[in-house]
Scaffold this active site. Structure first.
Site, PDB file in Angstrom:
ATOM      1  N   LYS A 163       0.808  -1.249  -0.062  1.00  0.00           N
ATOM      2  CA  LYS A 163       0.075  -0.039  -0.088  1.00  0.00           C
ATOM      3  C   LYS A 163       0.802   1.268  -0.059  1.00  0.00           C
ATOM      4  O   LYS A 163       0.467   2.335  -0.727  1.00  0.00           O
ATOM      5  CB  LYS A 163      -0.942   0.002   1.348  1.00  0.00           C
ATOM      6  N   LYS A 175      -4.794 -10.085  -7.023  1.00  0.00           N
ATOM      7  CA  LYS A 175      -6.125 -10.228  -6.160  1.00  0.00           C
ATOM      8  C   LYS A 175      -7.366  -9.227  -6.332  1.00  0.00           C
ATOM      9  O   LYS A 175      -6.673  -8.095  -6.885  1.00  0.00           O
ATOM     10  CB  LYS A 175      -5.654  -9.903  -4.694  1.00  0.00           C
ATOM     11  N   LYS A 197     -10.318  -3.323  -4.221  1.00  0.00           N
ATOM     12  CA  LYS A 197     -11.138  -2.188  -4.429  1.00  0.00           C
ATOM     13  C   LYS A 197     -10.277  -1.147  -4.993  1.00  0.00           C
ATOM     14  O   LYS A 197     -11.036  -0.046  -5.654  1.00  0.00           O
ATOM     15  CB  LYS A 197     -11.412  -1.689  -2.981  1.00  0.00           C
TER      16      LYS A 197
END
Ligand code: TYM
Length: 343
Positions: A114, A206, A209
């Site tokens: 992230k 994956k 969002k």
């Protein structure tokens, strides 16, 4: 003191709730409520580790709540709430900031992903995020935590924190009459055929969002045409579907679509291949579209109906938060006492 069984899990209100969240987490939440006392939390404190527009945060918090309810979570029997209404999460997270080691957090792969290349510019909250997640669970001394595969490392950290707290304060825990250990070691429940739903555009990534391509995921709010278009465009390979699961090994996209079908139909991947083995993707995608539309569109419709009355959703969250506080506050008082704070 004996520890009761309790389920806790959380979902971030950061928009674009997708099929991965639904199959990997929310459907499991629904199933567990038959056998456990469950707490399902919209983790707004986690969301702000990356800047959120305040109006969107409010909307997204209601949207996750609506998804819980639309999927079948019973907010009268279980506890559905948002994290920031229970101050114990932030208080316990601070104590855990002082229990967890920097070396432990440095190993967290999700932070590395992230924060990306510009790690110096990531928020301190993003780095300390797993400590807050441990606090979410342990504030209620929860014993079981249903999550998707991507949360496994965070759950292991939560167990390490629980263990270290129990060790660091062992004498105090005993002296105060709380037995040998105050916190349970929470067990991850990573079950079902869809613990890691992959992107429709790349079977090695994956479903997420934050993927910039909306074609990579099916959102719970998507209508039938959008779902059909996304499945039609989903990446595949040229061979027909195999007869056995072993032959899916090196075919990430095929394996992902079969897994999604299995999870939605509530059958095993083997049964899906029993029906579609040898078929072309075009035929399989048609069946997958029909199934996805039949399962997901009613949830999206129900979410929209619930979201039309935001006050009613806020009331659900207020009532759930009150129930959560009734468990958190006495636990937090004990924790403070164990640590040596005068209360
Ligand atoms: P979040 O909001 O990213 O995701 C919510 C849940 O959805 C699962 N999930 C997936 N499952 C299968 N395939 C996918 N592609 C996929 N993407 C997401 C996640 O594993 C998760 O179960 N840190 C957590 C929220 C959290 C939490 C907690 C969870 C905060 N405190 C305490 C459990 C207990 C998160 O960011 O989930």
């Amino acid at each position: 003191m004996s520890i009761e069984q309790r389920v806790f899990s959380g979902v971030q209100p950061t928009g674009n709730l997708h099929l991965g969240n639904y199959l990997g987490a929310i459907t499991r939440f629904v199933a567990l409520q038959e056998d456990y006392d469950c707490m399902y939390c919209v983790v707004d404190l986690h969301a702000i580790t990356v800047w959120q527009d305040p109006e969107e945060l409010r909307h997204n918090t209601r949207e996750v709540t609506a998804a819980f309810l639309a999927a079948g979570i019973d907010a009268d029997k279980q506890i559905v709430f948002n994290q920031s209404q229970v101050s114990g999460h932030a208080e316990l997270a601070w104590i855990f900031n002082c229990v967890a080691r920097i070396g432990w957090l440095n190993r967290m792969t999700q932070f590395k992903e992230k924060a990306g290349k510009n790690r110096e510019n990531a928020s301190v909250g993003l780095y300390a995020y797993p400590n807050l997640m441990a606090a979410d669970i342990l504030l209620y001394r929860a014993t079981h935590v249903p999550v998707g595969e991507d949360q496994k490392q965070h759950l292991e950290l939560a167990r390490d924190i629980a263990q270290k707290f129990n060790n660091d304060f062992a004498t105090s825990i005993k002296a105060k009459g709380h037995g040998e250990a105050f916190f349970p070691l929470p067990e991850p429940l990573i079950t079902g055929p869809a613990t890691r739903v992959m992107s429709l555009r790349d079977g090695t990534q994956k479903m997420s969002k934050s993927d910039p391509s909306d074609l990579s995921r099916i959102n719970l709010a998507d209508d039938a045409d959008t779902i059909a278009k996304k499945i039609k465009k989903a990446k595949t390979d040229p061979a027909p579907l195999p007869e056995s699961e072993a032959e899916l090994e090196d075919r990430p996209e095929a394996r992902n679509l079969v897994g999604i079908y299995a999870a939605l139909a509530e059958v095993s991947p083997r049964e899906v291949l029993g029906e579609f083995g040898g078929a072309q993707f075009s035929a399989f995608k048609k069946a997958l579209t029909e199934l996805t539309v039949a399962k997901i569109v009613p949830i999206g419709d129900e979410m929209r109906r619930l979201l039309a009355d935001p006050d009613a959703i806020d009331q659900v969250l207020a009532a759930g938060s009150e129930k959560a506080r009734a468990i958190a506050e006495p636990n937090m008082a004990i924790i403070k006492d164990i640590v040596g704070f005068i209360t």
